[in-house]
Structure formats: structure tokens, C-alpha cells
Design a protein around this motif. Structure first.
Motif, PDB file in Angstrom:
ATOM      1  N   ASN A 129      42.336  37.824  46.558  1.00 47.40           N
ATOM      2  CA  ASN A 129      41.555  38.607  45.509  1.00 47.40           C
ATOM      3  C   ASN A 129      41.866  39.889  45.207  1.00 47.40           C
ATOM      4  O   ASN A 129      40.799  40.029  43.868  1.00 47.40           O
ATOM      5  N   ALA A 130      41.734  40.597  46.008  1.00 49.88           N
ATOM      6  CA  ALA A 130      42.103  41.581  46.083  1.00 49.88           C
ATOM      7  C   ALA A 130      42.831  42.639  45.175  1.00 49.88           C
ATOM      8  O   ALA A 130      42.935  43.362  44.926  1.00 49.88           O
ATOM      9  N   GLY A 131      44.244  41.580  45.680  1.00 49.46           N
ATOM     10  CA  GLY A 131      45.159  42.040  44.357  1.00 49.46           C
ATOM     11  C   GLY A 131      46.042  42.206  44.951  1.00 49.46           C
ATOM     12  O   GLY A 131      47.861  42.645  44.785  1.00 49.46           O
ATOM     13  N   LYS A 132      46.368  41.739  46.366  1.00 49.57           N
ATOM     14  CA  LYS A 132      48.155  40.997  46.361  1.00 49.57           C
ATOM     15  C   LYS A 132      48.977  41.019  46.320  1.00 49.57           C
ATOM     16  O   LYS A 132      50.333  41.983  46.290  1.00 49.57           O
ATOM     17  N   SER A 133      49.026  40.095  45.098  1.00 45.30           N
ATOM     18  CA  SER A 133      50.765  39.905  45.217  1.00 45.30           C
ATOM     19  C   SER A 133      50.555  40.268  44.048  1.00 45.30           C
ATOM     20  O   SER A 133      51.284  40.607  43.069  1.00 45.30           O
ATOM     21  N   THR A 134      49.953  40.831  43.438  1.00 40.22           N
ATOM     22  CA  THR A 134      49.806  41.658  42.499  1.00 40.22           C
ATOM     23  C   THR A 134      50.398  43.115  42.524  1.00 40.22           C
ATOM     24  O   THR A 134      51.655  43.746  42.293  1.00 40.22           O
ATOM     25  N   SER A 177      47.052  34.688  40.911  1.00 41.27           N
ATOM     26  CA  SER A 177      45.436  34.103  40.126  1.00 41.27           C
ATOM     27  C   SER A 177      44.812  34.649  40.770  1.00 41.27           C
ATOM     28  O   SER A 177      44.343  34.936  41.552  1.00 41.27           O
ATOM     29  N   ASN A 225      41.434  49.132  45.334  1.00 43.14           N
ATOM     30  CA  ASN A 225      42.611  48.164  43.888  1.00 43.14           C
ATOM     31  C   ASN A 225      41.330  47.912  43.049  1.00 43.14           C
ATOM     32  O   ASN A 225      40.073  48.340  43.588  1.00 43.14           O
ATOM     33  N   LYS A 226      41.979  48.263  41.108  1.00 42.83           N
ATOM     34  CA  LYS A 226      40.902  47.473  40.758  1.00 42.83           C
ATOM     35  C   LYS A 226      40.003  49.065  40.046  1.00 42.83           C
ATOM     36  O   LYS A 226      39.109  48.569  39.315  1.00 42.83           O
ATOM     37  N   ASP A 260      40.358  50.546  37.686  1.00 47.18           N
ATOM     38  CA  ASP A 260      40.058  50.089  35.886  1.00 47.18           C
ATOM     39  C   ASP A 260      38.945  49.854  35.481  1.00 47.18           C
ATOM     40  O   ASP A 260      38.329  49.661  34.629  1.00 47.18           O
ATOM     41  N   SER A 273      45.187  51.235  40.470  1.00 46.24           N
ATOM     42  CA  SER A 273      44.793  49.969  40.235  1.00 46.24           C
ATOM     43  C   SER A 273      46.508  49.134  40.020  1.00 46.24           C
ATOM     44  O   SER A 273      47.266  49.594  39.163  1.00 46.24           O
ATOM     45  N   ALA A 274      46.476  48.338  40.315  1.00 46.44           N
ATOM     46  CA  ALA A 274      47.571  46.787  40.721  1.00 46.44           C
ATOM     47  C   ALA A 274      48.618  47.285  39.716  1.00 46.44           C
ATOM     48  O   ALA A 274      49.809  46.446  39.079  1.00 46.44           O
ATOM     49  N   LEU A 275      47.219  46.788  38.787  1.00 47.99           N
ATOM     50  CA  LEU A 275      47.407  46.400  37.218  1.00 47.99           C
ATOM     51  C   LEU A 275      48.279  47.427  36.073  1.00 47.99           C
ATOM     52  O   LEU A 275      49.885  47.204  35.344  1.00 47.99           O
TER      53      LEU A 275
HETATM   54  P1  GDP Z   1      45.409  38.457  45.912  1.00 44.22           P
HETATM   55  O1  GDP Z   1      45.088  37.162  46.355  1.00 44.22           O
HETATM   56  O2  GDP Z   1      44.949  39.382  46.680  1.00 44.22           O
HETATM   57  O3  GDP Z   1      47.122  37.965  46.274  1.00 44.22           O
HETATM   58  O4  GDP Z   1      45.093  38.743  44.985  1.00 44.22           O
HETATM   59  P2  GDP Z   1      45.865  38.679  42.607  1.00 44.22           P
HETATM   60  O5  GDP Z   1      46.697  39.719  43.259  1.00 44.22           O
HETATM   61  O6  GDP Z   1      45.881  36.960  42.653  1.00 44.22           O
HETATM   62  O7  GDP Z   1      45.314  39.164  41.977  1.00 44.22           O
HETATM   63  C1  GDP Z   1      43.604  38.648  41.812  1.00 44.22           C
HETATM   64  C2  GDP Z   1      43.061  38.775  40.603  1.00 44.22           C
HETATM   65  O8  GDP Z   1      42.954  40.238  40.192  1.00 44.22           O
HETATM   66  C3  GDP Z   1      44.272  38.332  39.295  1.00 44.22           C
HETATM   67  O9  GDP Z   1      43.756  37.847  37.924  1.00 44.22           O
HETATM   68  C4  GDP Z   1      44.894  39.859  39.108  1.00 44.22           C
HETATM   69  O10 GDP Z   1      45.454  39.248  37.641  1.00 44.22           O
HETATM   70  C5  GDP Z   1      43.681  40.658  39.592  1.00 44.22           C
HETATM   71  N1  GDP Z   1      44.025  41.757  39.538  1.00 44.22           N
HETATM   72  C6  GDP Z   1      44.839  42.748  40.589  1.00 44.22           C
HETATM   73  N2  GDP Z   1      44.659  44.022  40.753  1.00 44.22           N
HETATM   74  C7  GDP Z   1      43.864  44.337  39.890  1.00 44.22           C
HETATM   75  C8  GDP Z   1      43.510  45.315  39.204  1.00 44.22           C
HETATM   76  O11 GDP Z   1      44.364  46.785  39.397  1.00 44.22           O
HETATM   77  N3  GDP Z   1      42.204  45.457  38.113  1.00 44.22           N
HETATM   78  C9  GDP Z   1      42.538  44.329  37.497  1.00 44.22           C
HETATM   79  N4  GDP Z   1      41.315  43.922  36.473  1.00 44.22           N
HETATM   80  N5  GDP Z   1      42.523  43.183  37.510  1.00 44.22           N
HETATM   81  C10 GDP Z   1      43.094  42.947  38.917  1.00 44.22           C
END
Ligand code: GDP
Length: 468
Positions: free
Chosen positions: A228-233, A247, A339-340, A342, A371-373
Motif C-alpha cells: 500500500n505504499a504506492g509501488k504499483s502507482t 488498490s 510518497n503520498k 499530498d 506524490s505518485a498520484l
Molecule cells: P502498492 O501496494 O505499494 O503497490 O500500492 P498501490 O500503488 O496499489 O497504492 C495503494 C493505494 O495508495 C491506492 O489506493 C493508491 O491510489 C494510493 N496512492 C498511491 N500513491 C499515492 C499518493 O501519492 N497519494 C495518495 N493520496 N494516494 C496514493
């Protein structure tokens, strides 16, 4: 496969199989002309001239096109070579090759044309390997390096080392009959000077290999972090494509995903991995093991860290537990991606970043806050990734080594040099010192292919595509 027989006349399709406007079939060997005369309707009177005519099977026309003859030794292989420029597509070339076989030619093995070029002294081994690199180049940086190697950059370097080694050998052998103690100081200095010069040159070639591997194969960027850290994003944002499932449910990425892009002339290979955490889920565990196995092959690790987590202790544990597993990153480069940003206000952000500074305080771990978004941020991260390797993508006046065979032999040469220097310093009889210098010279010749080693030819040339 073995390509030891040089007597046959060989033929192959040189262009990629499949649909295209033109297909080129190449024939090489003593009987190229006589075989071809049975198929092509025109007499090839002048070498290196294109003739327009018909390709025939008996009286049946198979195709109409161009034919050119390169007479021996003025051809790529050094043998008589004929090229048919046919209509593209699969069928024409397949039929022509069948007819050529019926008339006595043999279908070439991969790399057999280049092998013959090498055996006939048209190219050395370094050039042959550079040809293979040119064909397999998939980035601008890799291509320009391969072209430099093709034009003899390394040949010059190795010949220079060889000249210095011959000078060293001459200095040493001319004194074999004198007692070691009688060698004047000034000559001793000259000998050590030569030892040092050769050492420096060999070392610089070996060191260039690390850079060469990245140039040739691309930069492997491993994305690691807790779930959930934002790796896939981040991964999707690099590829500008939704390749990985994003997700907010932890543990969605279980397999390792791998995609590459070109950035500033360099190939970047991104790997998205399963989130690292302790889990009892069997499949998730396999995913985590897979992710950690990749550490060994990574050139760089992006450690993605969710900075919006309220409890700093959790953030600390997440980072520390992963850093512990990263001892084996070959280049030791880790970028901590906070990350995140924002999701937290300025005051909180400042406090968190101060807290995180301690993790990025050594030179091995750099950091970036994003912010990966925000898709603009992926460029910022990519700039940071390539900044450590920017000298690789730059076109240098010096080319780098990309070939493992050459690197291993150069390392052996350096070892032989060290041994000779050590023996010389220990004042061992000079005829014994000269044995290792001779072995160094032999290795230089093996690198360029002057000394033949039949066992390796099949290995080297089999990596080529058919028709080359
Ligand atoms: P992974 O499990 O590390 O691959 O994480 P995901 O890329 O699946 O992201 C997990 C959740 O965090 C998703 O709901 C993303 O939309 C959210 N997310 C990822 N990066 C950011 C960010 O920079 N800001 C915010 N607000 N949400 C983020």
C-alpha cells in the motif's frame, strides 16, 4: 550446432522473417556463382553491380528482383557472395531457399556468415562480437557504444597493451643472462613503469564493464516497499500505462512485473514487486521471496515509503526491515521515495522529513519526496535514477566493454601481470618472470581471436541470428 566446416556453400534469409517489402537472401562459398547461375536469369558479369532479372525454378518464375555479386575476397565473408533482393513475405524466400538447397547450397547456422568472415581474416573476434551487439542494441546509448567497438576502439586498446607487454618482455628477457643484482636502478624503474602502465590500462578496461553491462542490458530498477505504499502507482506512472493493479487493499501485487522504457537514451527496466511484510499467506510469501531475490540483480532500488502513516514508529520499522534485506544491492544505490506527500499538511510534512533524514544520511541511500498520484513526479524520480548513471548514456570518446568473455580474459591478463610483477619484485630468476608475461600476451591474442580456440567459436557465433 557446429560451424567448423568452411567448404560448403551456405545460404540464408538475412532480413527478419515475416511481412515486409523486401527479403534478402545471401549465398556464400566457392559455388555461390555456379549455383546462382542456375536460378537467376541474368549473367552476373560485373561484381558489385545490381542486375534486375527473374528468379527461376527450371522454367517456372518464382519472383522478379535484384541480384548482386561480391567476388572473393571483396565481400563480408571473404568468399564469393551473392545477394538476392526479393519481394518480402514468407513464401518467396522460403521457395528460393528450397531451390538453393536443391542446387547444392546448405542452410547456414546462426552466425555462420560472421564466422567465415572471421576465419577469412575479414574481421577479428572483437568486431564479430560488436556486430552482434549492434544487431541486439535496443537503446541509442547501447548502439553508439557498439558502433565504437565495431570501429576498432577496443582493438586499439588491446594492441596498445600488447605492445607495452612486448616491450616489458624484451626488457626482461634481454637481462635473463645477467644476475638480478646487476640490473641498473634506472632500468629497474623502467620495468616497474611498464608494469604500472599495463596494470592501469587493464584495470580501466575491466572497470568499464560495469557501465557496459548497464548500457547493453539496461538499468534494472527494483521497486520495493511495504504493501500500500504506492509501488504499483509509481510503476504505472513510469510506464504511462496501467500495467499493475492499483488498490488500497494490501497485498494485491503478488507476482513480479517487469517492463522497460527508454529514457534519455538509456533503457530502464522497472520491476514492480509484492509488498514486503510478514504474512502467513502462502502465495503472498512466494511473491515476497521473489521480490527479494531480485535484489541481487538490481542496479538500483526504489524503496517506496508511505509518509502519510501517522505513527512514525511504523514508518521506521517498515524502512529498517527492508533496508536490512538490501545489503546485496550490487551498486549499493537505494533511493528512498517518500510518497503520498499530498496527504499531509506542510507542518506535518516538515516534521516527518526531519525524522526521515536519518535514513538517507549515508551516501548509499538518497531520498526524494513525491506524490505518485501526480504524474509529473515520475519524471523527477526518473531524473534522479539516471543522474547516478548519466555518464553511461553520454556518448563518450571512449567506448566501454560489454562482453563477458572479453572481461573474464582481461581479468586473467591482470592476474598474470600481478604474478609477474610479484615474481620480479621477489627477484625470482627472470626466465620465470617472463613465463607470466608471455601468458599475458597469449591472453591478449585470445581476446582479439589471433590465437584460435575452436571451443569458443560455436558459443560466440551461435548467439548471432541466422543470416548474419
Ligand atoms: P502498492 O501496494 O505499494 O503497490 O500500492 P498501490 O500503488 O496499489 O497504492 C495503494 C493505494 O495508495 C491506492 O489506493 C493508491 O491510489 C494510493 N496512492 C498511491 N500513491 C499515492 C499518493 O501519492 N497519494 C495518495 N493520496 N494516494 C496514493
Amino acid at each position: 550446432m557446429t560451424i567448423a566446416d568452411n567448404k560448403t556453400t551456405i545460404c540464408a534469409l538475412c532480413t527478419p522473417p515475416g511481412l515486409g517489402s523486401v527479403s534478402i537472401v545471401r549465398i556464400s562459398g566457392d559455388n555461390a556463382l555456379t549455383i546462382s547461375e542456375k536460378i537467376f536469369s541474368k549473367k552476373l558479369k560485373k561484381p558489385r553491380y545490381f542486375y534486375y532479372g527473374q528468379f527461376l525454378n527450371g522454367k517456372t518464375m518464382i519472383d522478379e528482383g535484384l541480384c548482386v555479386f561480391f567476388n572473393k575476397p571483396h565481400s563480408f565473408t571473404g568468399e564469393d557472395v551473392i545477394e538476392y533482393h526479393l519481394h518480402g513475405g514468407k513464401q518467396v524466400s522460403t521457395e528460393i531457399l528450397k531451390i538453393l538447397e536443391n542446387k547444392g547450397a546448405v542452410i547456414a547456422s546462426p552466425g555462420e556468415f560472421s564466422y567465415r568472415a572471421y576465419m577469412n581474416g575479414k574481421i577479428d573476434l572483437l568486431k564479430a562480437e560488436a556486430i552482434s551487439d549492434i544487431i541486439n542494441s535496443d537503446s541509442q546509448a547501447s548502439l553508439s557504444n557498439s558502433i565504437m567497438n565495431y570501429s576498432g576502439n577496443f582493438n586499439k586498446k588491446f594492441n596498445n597493451i600488447k605492445d607495452l607487454s612486448i616491450e616489458l618482455l624484451a626488457e626482461i628477457e634481454s637481462r635473463v643472462d645477467f644476475p638480478e643484482e646487476d640490473i641498473p636502478l634506472i632500468e629497474n624503474k623502467k620495468i616497474y613503469n611498464l608494469f604500472d602502465k599495463i596494470e592501469l590500462k587493464l584495470k580501466s578496461i575491466i572497470q568499464s564493464y560495469d557501465k557496459g553491462v548497464v548500457l547493453k542490458n539496461g538499468l534494472r530498477v527494483l521497486i520495493l516497499g511495504p504493501p500500500n505504499a504506492g509501488k504499483s502507482t509509481m510503476f504505472n506512472s513510469f510506464l504511462e500505462n496501467e500495467k499493475a493493479i492499483v488498490s488500497n487493499e494490501p497485498g494485491t501485487t503478488r507476482d513480479t512485473l517487469e517492463y522497460s522504457i527508454l529514457y534519455n537514451g538509456l533503457k530502464l527496466i522497472f520491476l514492480d514487486t509484492a509488498g514486503i511484510r510478514s504474512t502467513t499467506n502462502k502465495i503472498e510469501k512466494i511473491g515476497i521471496d521473489k521480490a527479494l531475490k531480485e535484489v541481487e540483480f538490481a542496479d538500483l532500488v526504489l524503496l517506496i515509503n508511505d509518509i502519510s502513516i501517522k505513527d512514525n514508529k511504523i514508518i521506521e520499522n517498515n524502512i529498517k526491515s527492508i533496508l536490512k534485506k538490501l545489503k546485496k544491492v550490487p551498486r549499493g544505490t537505494i533511493i528512498l521515495v517518500n510518497n503520498k506527500i499530498d496527504l499531509i499538511d506542510e507542518k506535518n510534512l516538515k516534521e516527518k522529513l526531519d525524522f526521515l533524514k536519518s535514513f538517507a544520511s549515508n551516501e548509499k541511500v538518497q531520498s526524494i519526496n513525491i506524490s505518485a498520484l501526480d504524474s509529473n513526479n515520475s519524471n523527477e524520480v526518473m531524473n534522479k535514477i539516471v543522474s547516478g548513471f548519466s555518464n553511461i548514456a553520454e556518448s563518450n570518446p571512449e567506448s566501454v566493454m560489454t562482453n563477458e568473455r572479453q572481461k573474464n580474459l582481461t581479468t586473467n591478463a591482470l592476474e598474470a601481470l600481478y604474478k609477474a610483477k610479484e615474481l620480479y619484485t621477489r627477484k625470482v630468476p627472470l626466465e620465470i618472470v617472463s613465463i607470466d608475461i608471455r601468458s599475458l600476451l597469449n591472453i591478449m591474442s585470445e581476446i582479439t581471436g589471433e590465437i584460435s580456440n575452436n571451443d569458443i567459436y560455436d558459443v560466440i557465433f551461435a548467439k548471432f541470428c541466422i543470416g548474419k
